[in-house]
Motif scaffolding. Structure first.
Motif, PDB file in Angstrom:
ATOM      1  N   GLY A  18      -5.948 -42.458  48.074  1.00  0.00           N
ATOM      2  CA  GLY A  18      -4.539 -42.095  48.612  1.00  0.00           C
ATOM      3  C   GLY A  18      -3.238 -43.113  47.947  1.00  0.00           C
ATOM      4  O   GLY A  18      -2.239 -42.584  48.183  1.00  0.00           O
ATOM      5  N   ARG A  19      -3.862 -44.215  47.058  1.00  0.00           N
ATOM      6  CA  ARG A  19      -2.925 -44.866  46.414  1.00  0.00           C
ATOM      7  C   ARG A  19      -3.020 -44.654  44.876  1.00  0.00           C
ATOM      8  O   ARG A  19      -2.181 -44.665  44.070  1.00  0.00           O
ATOM      9  CB  ARG A  19      -2.969 -46.217  46.950  1.00  0.00           C
ATOM     10  N   PHE A  20      -4.118 -44.844  44.499  1.00  0.00           N
ATOM     11  CA  PHE A  20      -4.437 -44.386  43.066  1.00  0.00           C
ATOM     12  C   PHE A  20      -4.824 -42.978  42.592  1.00  0.00           C
ATOM     13  O   PHE A  20      -5.598 -42.429  43.320  1.00  0.00           O
ATOM     14  CB  PHE A  20      -5.528 -45.382  42.476  1.00  0.00           C
ATOM     15  N   THR A  21      -4.420 -42.687  41.389  1.00  0.00           N
ATOM     16  CA  THR A  21      -4.934 -41.295  40.855  1.00  0.00           C
ATOM     17  C   THR A  21      -5.419 -41.555  39.334  1.00  0.00           C
ATOM     18  O   THR A  21      -4.618 -41.915  38.498  1.00  0.00           O
ATOM     19  CB  THR A  21      -3.892 -40.418  40.837  1.00  0.00           C
ATOM     20  N   ILE A  22      -6.535 -41.104  39.374  1.00  0.00           N
ATOM     21  CA  ILE A  22      -7.153 -41.169  37.989  1.00  0.00           C
ATOM     22  C   ILE A  22      -6.910 -39.717  37.067  1.00  0.00           C
ATOM     23  O   ILE A  22      -7.089 -38.833  37.773  1.00  0.00           O
ATOM     24  CB  ILE A  22      -8.496 -41.565  37.664  1.00  0.00           C
ATOM     25  N   SER A  23      -6.550 -39.904  35.761  1.00  0.00           N
ATOM     26  CA  SER A  23      -6.692 -38.546  35.149  1.00  0.00           C
ATOM     27  C   SER A  23      -7.036 -38.811  33.813  1.00  0.00           C
ATOM     28  O   SER A  23      -7.121 -39.900  33.355  1.00  0.00           O
ATOM     29  CB  SER A  23      -5.255 -37.802  35.225  1.00  0.00           C
TER      30      SER A  23
ATOM     31  N   VAL B 270      -7.564 -42.085  29.261  1.00  0.00           N
ATOM     32  CA  VAL B 270      -7.577 -41.753  30.560  1.00  0.00           C
ATOM     33  C   VAL B 270      -6.502 -42.808  31.166  1.00  0.00           C
ATOM     34  O   VAL B 270      -6.281 -43.708  30.546  1.00  0.00           O
ATOM     35  CB  VAL B 270      -9.033 -42.280  30.928  1.00  0.00           C
ATOM     36  N   TYR B 271      -6.179 -42.329  32.521  1.00  0.00           N
ATOM     37  CA  TYR B 271      -4.889 -42.923  33.084  1.00  0.00           C
ATOM     38  C   TYR B 271      -5.310 -43.339  34.250  1.00  0.00           C
ATOM     39  O   TYR B 271      -6.339 -42.680  34.932  1.00  0.00           O
ATOM     40  CB  TYR B 271      -3.574 -41.852  32.968  1.00  0.00           C
ATOM     41  N   LEU B 272      -4.535 -44.184  34.888  1.00  0.00           N
ATOM     42  CA  LEU B 272      -4.765 -44.676  36.487  1.00  0.00           C
ATOM     43  C   LEU B 272      -3.290 -44.879  36.991  1.00  0.00           C
ATOM     44  O   LEU B 272      -2.653 -46.062  36.554  1.00  0.00           O
ATOM     45  CB  LEU B 272      -5.513 -46.017  36.473  1.00  0.00           C
TER      46      LEU B 272
ATOM     47  N   GLY C  53       4.966 -51.625  44.761  1.00  0.00           N
ATOM     48  CA  GLY C  53       5.449 -51.019  43.515  1.00  0.00           C
ATOM     49  C   GLY C  53       4.226 -50.385  42.800  1.00  0.00           C
ATOM     50  O   GLY C  53       3.254 -49.836  43.609  1.00  0.00           O
ATOM     51  N   SER C  54       4.535 -49.839  41.662  1.00  0.00           N
ATOM     52  CA  SER C  54       3.628 -48.772  40.882  1.00  0.00           C
ATOM     53  C   SER C  54       3.588 -49.166  39.411  1.00  0.00           C
ATOM     54  O   SER C  54       4.394 -49.805  38.793  1.00  0.00           O
ATOM     55  CB  SER C  54       4.310 -47.230  41.029  1.00  0.00           C
ATOM     56  N   LEU C  55       2.345 -48.808  38.781  1.00  0.00           N
ATOM     57  CA  LEU C  55       2.170 -48.941  37.777  1.00  0.00           C
ATOM     58  C   LEU C  55       1.258 -47.916  37.087  1.00  0.00           C
ATOM     59  O   LEU C  55       0.466 -47.519  37.969  1.00  0.00           O
ATOM     60  CB  LEU C  55       1.228 -50.455  37.232  1.00  0.00           C
ATOM     61  N   ARG C  56       1.258 -47.753  35.962  1.00  0.00           N
ATOM     62  CA  ARG C  56       0.308 -46.555  35.302  1.00  0.00           C
ATOM     63  C   ARG C  56      -0.420 -47.224  34.305  1.00  0.00           C
ATOM     64  O   ARG C  56       0.305 -47.647  33.153  1.00  0.00           O
ATOM     65  CB  ARG C  56       1.250 -45.508  34.673  1.00  0.00           C
ATOM     66  N   LEU C  57      -1.550 -47.172  34.179  1.00  0.00           N
ATOM     67  CA  LEU C  57      -2.543 -47.904  33.117  1.00  0.00           C
ATOM     68  C   LEU C  57      -2.953 -46.790  32.057  1.00  0.00           C
ATOM     69  O   LEU C  57      -2.932 -45.515  32.614  1.00  0.00           O
ATOM     70  CB  LEU C  57      -3.535 -48.591  33.751  1.00  0.00           C
ATOM     71  N   SER C  58      -2.953 -46.872  30.950  1.00  0.00           N
ATOM     72  CA  SER C  58      -3.581 -45.943  30.171  1.00  0.00           C
ATOM     73  C   SER C  58      -4.857 -46.648  29.305  1.00  0.00           C
ATOM     74  O   SER C  58      -4.793 -47.884  29.122  1.00  0.00           O
ATOM     75  CB  SER C  58      -2.536 -45.681  28.941  1.00  0.00           C
ATOM     76  N   CYS C  59      -5.643 -45.771  28.958  1.00  0.00           N
ATOM     77  CA  CYS C  59      -6.757 -46.187  28.048  1.00  0.00           C
ATOM     78  C   CYS C  59      -6.997 -45.445  26.889  1.00  0.00           C
ATOM     79  O   CYS C  59      -7.329 -43.985  27.215  1.00  0.00           O
ATOM     80  CB  CYS C  59      -7.972 -46.581  28.940  1.00  0.00           C
ATOM     81  N   ALA C  60      -6.906 -45.687  25.575  1.00  0.00           N
ATOM     82  CA  ALA C  60      -7.264 -44.876  24.390  1.00  0.00           C
ATOM     83  C   ALA C  60      -8.606 -45.202  23.974  1.00  0.00           C
ATOM     84  O   ALA C  60      -8.825 -46.329  23.652  1.00  0.00           O
ATOM     85  CB  ALA C  60      -6.195 -45.176  23.348  1.00  0.00           C
TER      86      ALA C  60
END
Length: 118
Positions: free
Chosen positions: A68-73, A81-83, A16-23
């Motif tokens: 290849g699985r995670f992308t930071i932006s 910042v996101y993961l 599965g997938s998740l998107r993490l956020s950090c403010a």
């Protein structure tokens, strides 16, 4: 006063997938290299792994196990910042934290728990 607030974790099945956020607040976000760290169960706080990092010019670095699985932006206007985590594996289970790189003194946010079931 530094404040880093992580969100987006949860329980997901393997693959599965998740998107993490950090403010972020209280830091000069636009001039800071940022990173996502994780702490698996049984690992000491000082041994948290730097999983991914992103520079102010958007250059990224990943540990081999997540390439290849995670992308930071990052979004400098939103100071966030996101993961993006895809193809999650049980070994990705951990509490995920964001911080500057190197980390901001002794400060850590509360983190967000990611649990991947097999």
């Amino acid at each position: 006063q530094v404040q880093l607030v992580e969100s987006g974790g949860g329980l997901v099945q393997s693959g599965g997938s998740l998107r993490l956020s950090c403010a972020a607040s209280g830091i000069s976000f636009g001039i800071r290299q940022m990173g996502w760290y994780r702490q698996a169960a049984g690992i000491e706080r000082d041994e948290r792994d730097l999983v991914a990092s992103i520079t102010v010019s958007n250059s990224t670095i990943y540990i081999d196990s997540v390439k290849g699985r995670f992308t930071i932006s990052r979004d400098n206007l939103k100071r966030t910042v996101y993961l993006q985590m895809n193809s999650l594996k049980p070994e990705d289970t951990a509490v995920y934290y964001c911080n500057t790189v190197p980390r901001w003194g002794g400060y850590w946010g509360q983190g967000t728990q990611v649990t991947v079931s097999s």
